[in-house]
Design a protein around this motif. Sequence first.
Motif, PDB file in Angstrom:
ATOM      1  N   HIS A  78      -1.217 -38.656 -65.253  1.00 52.29           N
ATOM      2  CA  HIS A  78      -1.161 -38.486 -63.801  1.00 52.29           C
ATOM      3  C   HIS A  78      -2.578 -38.305 -63.253  1.00 52.29           C
ATOM      4  O   HIS A  78      -3.508 -37.983 -63.994  1.00 52.29           O
ATOM      5  N   SER A 404      13.748 -18.587 -67.455  1.00 53.64           N
ATOM      6  CA  SER A 404      14.981 -19.232 -66.995  1.00 53.64           C
ATOM      7  C   SER A 404      16.086 -19.059 -68.023  1.00 53.64           C
ATOM      8  O   SER A 404      15.888 -19.349 -69.214  1.00 53.64           O
ATOM      9  N   THR A 420      21.599 -22.495 -63.979  1.00 48.33           N
ATOM     10  CA  THR A 420      20.258 -22.012 -64.291  1.00 48.33           C
ATOM     11  C   THR A 420      20.050 -20.718 -63.522  1.00 48.33           C
ATOM     12  O   THR A 420      20.349 -20.650 -62.323  1.00 48.33           O
ATOM     13  N   ASP A 452      12.797 -29.393 -72.614  1.00 43.68           N
ATOM     14  CA  ASP A 452      11.936 -29.713 -71.488  1.00 43.68           C
ATOM     15  C   ASP A 452      12.798 -29.943 -70.241  1.00 43.68           C
ATOM     16  O   ASP A 452      13.450 -29.028 -69.759  1.00 43.68           O
ATOM     17  N   TYR A 453      12.833 -31.148 -69.726  1.00 44.29           N
ATOM     18  CA  TYR A 453      13.571 -31.462 -68.502  1.00 44.29           C
ATOM     19  C   TYR A 453      15.025 -31.844 -68.772  1.00 44.29           C
ATOM     20  O   TYR A 453      15.792 -32.074 -67.831  1.00 44.29           O
ATOM     21  N   ASN A 468      19.473 -34.664 -66.774  1.00 38.87           N
ATOM     22  CA  ASN A 468      18.070 -34.588 -66.381  1.00 38.87           C
ATOM     23  C   ASN A 468      17.944 -33.586 -65.236  1.00 38.87           C
ATOM     24  O   ASN A 468      18.401 -33.837 -64.123  1.00 38.87           O
ATOM     25  N   MET A 469      17.337 -32.433 -65.503  1.00 33.93           N
ATOM     26  CA  MET A 469      17.250 -31.381 -64.499  1.00 33.93           C
ATOM     27  C   MET A 469      16.248 -31.706 -63.391  1.00 33.93           C
ATOM     28  O   MET A 469      16.233 -31.049 -62.361  1.00 33.93           O
ATOM     29  N   THR A 470      15.416 -32.719 -63.597  1.00 32.12           N
ATOM     30  CA  THR A 470      14.457 -33.132 -62.567  1.00 32.12           C
ATOM     31  C   THR A 470      15.083 -34.099 -61.581  1.00 32.12           C
ATOM     32  O   THR A 470      14.902 -33.981 -60.367  1.00 32.12           O
ATOM     33  N   THR A 471      15.852 -35.066 -62.092  1.00 27.99           N
ATOM     34  CA  THR A 471      16.422 -36.104 -61.222  1.00 27.99           C
ATOM     35  C   THR A 471      17.906 -35.923 -60.959  1.00 27.99           C
ATOM     36  O   THR A 471      18.471 -36.649 -60.135  1.00 27.99           O
ATOM     37  N   SER A 472      18.567 -34.993 -61.661  1.00 26.67           N
ATOM     38  CA  SER A 472      20.022 -34.756 -61.581  1.00 26.67           C
ATOM     39  C   SER A 472      20.835 -35.915 -62.148  1.00 26.67           C
ATOM     40  O   SER A 472      22.054 -35.981 -61.946  1.00 26.67           O
TER      41      SER A 472
END
Length: 508
Positions: A78, A404, A420, A452-453, A468-472
């Motif tokens: 990034h 968490s 969560t 991780d995610y 995927n906890m980032t994108t659902s």
Amino acid sequence: MGQLTDKQKAFSTIELMIAMAIIVMVLSAVVMTSFGSQSFLIGSQTNAEGMKLAQGLVEEQQALARKDFNLVNSIASHIYTDASGFAWTEEVSVENPKNPSTDKYDYLAKEVTVKVSWQDQRKQERDVTLKTLVSNLDNSSSSATCNSSPSGNWTSPDMQSYSLSAIGAGINNPVTGLDAFQDTVGDKLYVTTATSGTVDNKFLIFDLADNGEPSYKNGIDTSLKGANALTVVSPATGEEKTYAFLANAATPTNWTCLESDDCSQFQVVDVSNPSSLSSPTNLKLNWISGSGSTGNGKSIYYRNGYVFLGLVTGGGPEFNVIDVHNPHAPQAVGKYSVGRTVNAIYANGNYAYLATDDNAGGNTLLVLDISNPTTPALKWPKAGSPIMGSTFGYGNAITAVANSLYFGMSNNSSNPEFYTLANPNPAVAAPTTSTPTVDLPSVSVKGIAIRDYLANILRSDNKLAIYNMTTSAEHDISLPSNGTALDCQGNYLYAGDAGGHITVVTGS
């Protein structure tokens, strides 16, 4: 002196022109050298800034490892723009190193590679690469061998299912517990089974190939009903030994019986030599009494020389602390009366987190202070302030990463089944529900593995959800039967089911 001749004048003019040319060349060289030195100074300063950024990223990963080994994960390439507007490209790569003596991955260490790159003034690519090794010293003796940084494609992972009978175990009992573990004799998968019958209730050991495929190694009968849960550890006993700790499924119907396979809630199996297994060491909790289907082992967790054992409600204290610093002579040292079945346990620091079958009284999630193992005490919730509310389902599964908590519940029509919770400091505040939550209509959560995610959620139907906890985004994997047990080692997930199968899942 006489006047110069025309020939002499010509030579003088040529000499002047040559002299002027030499002066110009010298000045040009000085200017070029001056500008080159300026570029060199700027490049050196940029290199130093790049090194500083890389060192900062290494220090961040080291700090994360001290907080929670599961937080040390790969970070995709990034762009980072600093205060001056200069653009840097940052990337963190994390993988388990290989032990050169065994050629096996070391799951309790991570090799972190940090790369910072940029373009210099000449538009040439420059970079700084640093490497470091971090270790999971806090859980060096436990079964925490999951690589928290997923690799491969997990939107369409590879999977293969194996029946216990087909891979040599000779039984089709429901799988109740799984623990993939690496010790001095290699990668193993330890499995418990239980059934309402009285035949072939075995504790099983499988060798794991490099592709995760299990092959039957050995097994023994542990009790009349088998075991409901297990954890495998290599405690610091001054010897290279590995032990399986079992929550005995057999119900001690005769409360005056002596310590035996069918009259004990807790069992220890020495698995240091998988080819030769002895009968288990048994521990009966003498403060348990009752009758009927109560008091048998239900859940288990190991930390720092102590086993935390959860029981089916009805026979006495359902939360028990067992000292296993000497695994050959376990001792019950502490207890707490929950009043409900303890379905799952997670412990960290001075606190144990309990998932219970209380779906109406608001005690489906409890936090106990275990700073003194002999006298566990309720920390949360306080009276009248349940953590999960008073109309939620049973608590079935619980785990945590850093601050968490991840909590899985039985099916209920009015609330999600996966939560969560923020848990920054249990010493001063109770966990609070956060995001994400996942609603699984008509099914219950039976197991959780966080990578991780990715939240890997074992469902009570024949599904393993990769969430995927980032994108659902959610991708479901079909299992041969209803899910019952879940564990992870390296980049592999192992799911057990009620039909006596083990399904191996990994990134494609």
